[in-house]
Scaffold this motif. Structure first.
Motif, PDB file in Angstrom:
ATOM      1  N   VAL A 166       0.836  -1.210   0.000  1.00 37.68           N
ATOM      2  CA  VAL A 166       0.000   0.000   0.000  1.00 37.68           C
ATOM      3  C   VAL A 166       0.867   1.255   0.000  1.00 37.68           C
ATOM      4  O   VAL A 166       0.570   2.225  -0.703  1.00 37.68           O
ATOM      5  N   ASP A 167       1.940   1.246   0.781  1.00 37.13           N
ATOM      6  CA  ASP A 167       2.841   2.398   0.820  1.00 37.13           C
ATOM      7  C   ASP A 167       3.487   2.634  -0.541  1.00 37.13           C
ATOM      8  O   ASP A 167       3.632   3.781  -0.987  1.00 37.13           O
ATOM      9  N   LEU A 168       3.885   1.545  -1.193  1.00 33.98           N
ATOM     10  CA  LEU A 168       4.489   1.666  -2.516  1.00 33.98           C
ATOM     11  C   LEU A 168       3.492   2.238  -3.523  1.00 33.98           C
ATOM     12  O   LEU A 168       3.834   3.108  -4.333  1.00 33.98           O
ATOM     13  N   ALA A 169       2.255   1.777  -3.465  1.00 31.14           N
ATOM     14  CA  ALA A 169       1.224   2.281  -4.366  1.00 31.14           C
ATOM     15  C   ALA A 169       0.948   3.765  -4.116  1.00 31.14           C
ATOM     16  O   ALA A 169       0.717   4.537  -5.053  1.00 31.14           O
ATOM     17  N   ALA A 170       0.967   4.172  -2.847  1.00 34.08           N
ATOM     18  CA  ALA A 170       0.688   5.564  -2.498  1.00 34.08           C
ATOM     19  C   ALA A 170       1.771   6.506  -3.005  1.00 34.08           C
ATOM     20  O   ALA A 170       1.514   7.702  -3.195  1.00 34.08           O
ATOM     21  N   ARG A 171       2.969   5.991  -3.237  1.00 34.86           N
ATOM     22  CA  ARG A 171       4.080   6.832  -3.697  1.00 34.86           C
ATOM     23  C   ARG A 171       4.154   6.967  -5.208  1.00 34.86           C
ATOM     24  O   ARG A 171       5.018   7.677  -5.726  1.00 34.86           O
ATOM     25  N   GLN A 172       3.247   6.296  -5.921  1.00 38.06           N
ATOM     26  CA  GLN A 172       3.254   6.386  -7.376  1.00 38.06           C
ATOM     27  C   GLN A 172       2.866   7.799  -7.814  1.00 38.06           C
ATOM     28  O   GLN A 172       1.884   8.361  -7.328  1.00 38.06           O
ATOM     29  N   VAL A 173       3.641   8.360  -8.719  1.00 43.47           N
ATOM     30  CA  VAL A 173       3.416   9.748  -9.150  1.00 43.47           C
ATOM     31  C   VAL A 173       2.169   9.861 -10.017  1.00 43.47           C
ATOM     32  O   VAL A 173       1.311  10.712  -9.785  1.00 43.47           O
ATOM     33  N   SER A 174       2.045   9.016 -11.013  1.00 42.89           N
ATOM     34  CA  SER A 174       0.897   9.068 -11.929  1.00 42.89           C
ATOM     35  C   SER A 174       0.331   7.656 -12.108  1.00 42.89           C
ATOM     36  O   SER A 174       0.505   7.035 -13.174  1.00 42.89           O
ATOM     37  N   PRO A 175      -0.332   7.142 -11.104  1.00 48.56           N
ATOM     38  CA  PRO A 175      -0.870   5.775 -11.210  1.00 48.56           C
ATOM     39  C   PRO A 175      -1.986   5.689 -12.249  1.00 48.56           C
ATOM     40  O   PRO A 175      -2.743   6.649 -12.438  1.00 48.56           O
ATOM     41  N   ASP A 176      -2.081   4.546 -12.903  1.00 48.08           N
ATOM     42  CA  ASP A 176      -3.148   4.370 -13.883  1.00 48.08           C
ATOM     43  C   ASP A 176      -4.464   4.056 -13.176  1.00 48.08           C
ATOM     44  O   ASP A 176      -4.529   3.932 -11.949  1.00 48.08           O
ATOM     45  N   VAL A 177      -5.524   3.930 -13.972  1.00 46.97           N
ATOM     46  CA  VAL A 177      -6.864   3.725 -13.416  1.00 46.97           C
ATOM     47  C   VAL A 177      -6.938   2.426 -12.623  1.00 46.97           C
ATOM     48  O   VAL A 177      -7.536   2.375 -11.542  1.00 46.97           O
ATOM     49  N   GLU A 178      -6.340   1.361 -13.153  1.00 46.17           N
ATOM     50  CA  GLU A 178      -6.399   0.068 -12.471  1.00 46.17           C
ATOM     51  C   GLU A 178      -5.699   0.122 -11.116  1.00 46.17           C
ATOM     52  O   GLU A 178      -6.193  -0.438 -10.120  1.00 46.17           O
ATOM     53  N   THR A 179      -4.559   0.802 -11.067  1.00 44.74           N
ATOM     54  CA  THR A 179      -3.832   0.923  -9.802  1.00 44.74           C
ATOM     55  C   THR A 179      -4.649   1.704  -8.781  1.00 44.74           C
ATOM     56  O   THR A 179      -4.758   1.306  -7.607  1.00 44.74           O
TER      57      THR A 179
END
Length: 205
Positions: free
Chosen positions: A60-73
């Motif tokens: 979850v922490d890694l996902a939260a740090r994504q700059v421009s996550p796609d719709v699925e993320t």
């Protein structure tokens, strides 16, 4: 809408809302999801559940740090956080170890969602190195602990981000959420009834 009609209408709405928590919520997820409008999520075995629990925060922490996550993320990230909250943030004793626990089904949902989120990060992240490293560690732990052999009835059916798995409140001796809803509803209805009574007295005077 007249004031005297408000308590009656609110009572009806409260009854409908409370009933959604009072009945069985299919927490023991042995069926296919009724709502398949979201992203499909592969379920986990009982053994995989324990491994994923150790890595959920990191994913979850890694996902939260994504700059421009796609719709699925974003969809999977929101699903995991929402499902985790509905499952009382994993704080219920025995939710992971006992498949008959009323919270075991929703635990499958947020942990399987975490695995799906990590898979999506491996595919879509601009820098998948950290996601790949996490996935490698998880795979090693699963192989070492023979998690595929530990079958659980709640891991039989797939999941979907379009359907939140609620705890099986009917199996909980004391339902705090239902009790809170009823208490709030009684307070609101009492206030409205008093307001309507006072208004009627003023009009009569």
């Amino acid at each position: 809408m007249r004031l005297r009609d408000v308590p009656r209408n609110l009572a009806l709405l409260l009854c409908v809302f409370t009933a959604s928590f009072a009945g069985p919520a299919d927490a023991h997820n042995s069926r296919a999801p009724l709502n398949t409008s979201g992203l499909p999520i592969a379920n986990l075995t009982h053994g995989q559940l324990h491994v994923m629990d150790r890595y959920r925060n990191a994913i979850v922490d890694l996902a939260a740090r994504q700059v421009s996550p796609d719709v699925e993320t974003r969809t999977l990230y929101n699903f995991v956080n929402l499902q985790f909250a509905y499952c009382l943030w994993g704080l219920v004793p025995g939710a992971l170890t006992n498949e008959d626990n009323p919270f075991n089904g929703c635990s499958h949902a947020y942990l399987a969602g975490s695995k799906a989120l990590l898979d999506q990060l491996q595919r879509s992240s601009g820098d998948p190195a950290k996601a790949n490293e996490l996935a490698s560690r998880i795979q090693s732990d699963m192989l070492r602990e023979n998690t595929a052999l530990q079958i659980c009835s709640n891991g039989a059916a797939p999941l979907n981000t379009g359907e939140i798995i609620l705890p099986e409140w009917a199996g909980v001796p004391f339902n705090p959420l239902k009790t809170l809803l009823i208490f709030i509803g009684i307070c609101i209805l009492t206030g409205l009834l008093l307001a309507g009574f006072r208004k009627s007295n003023k009009e009569a005077a």
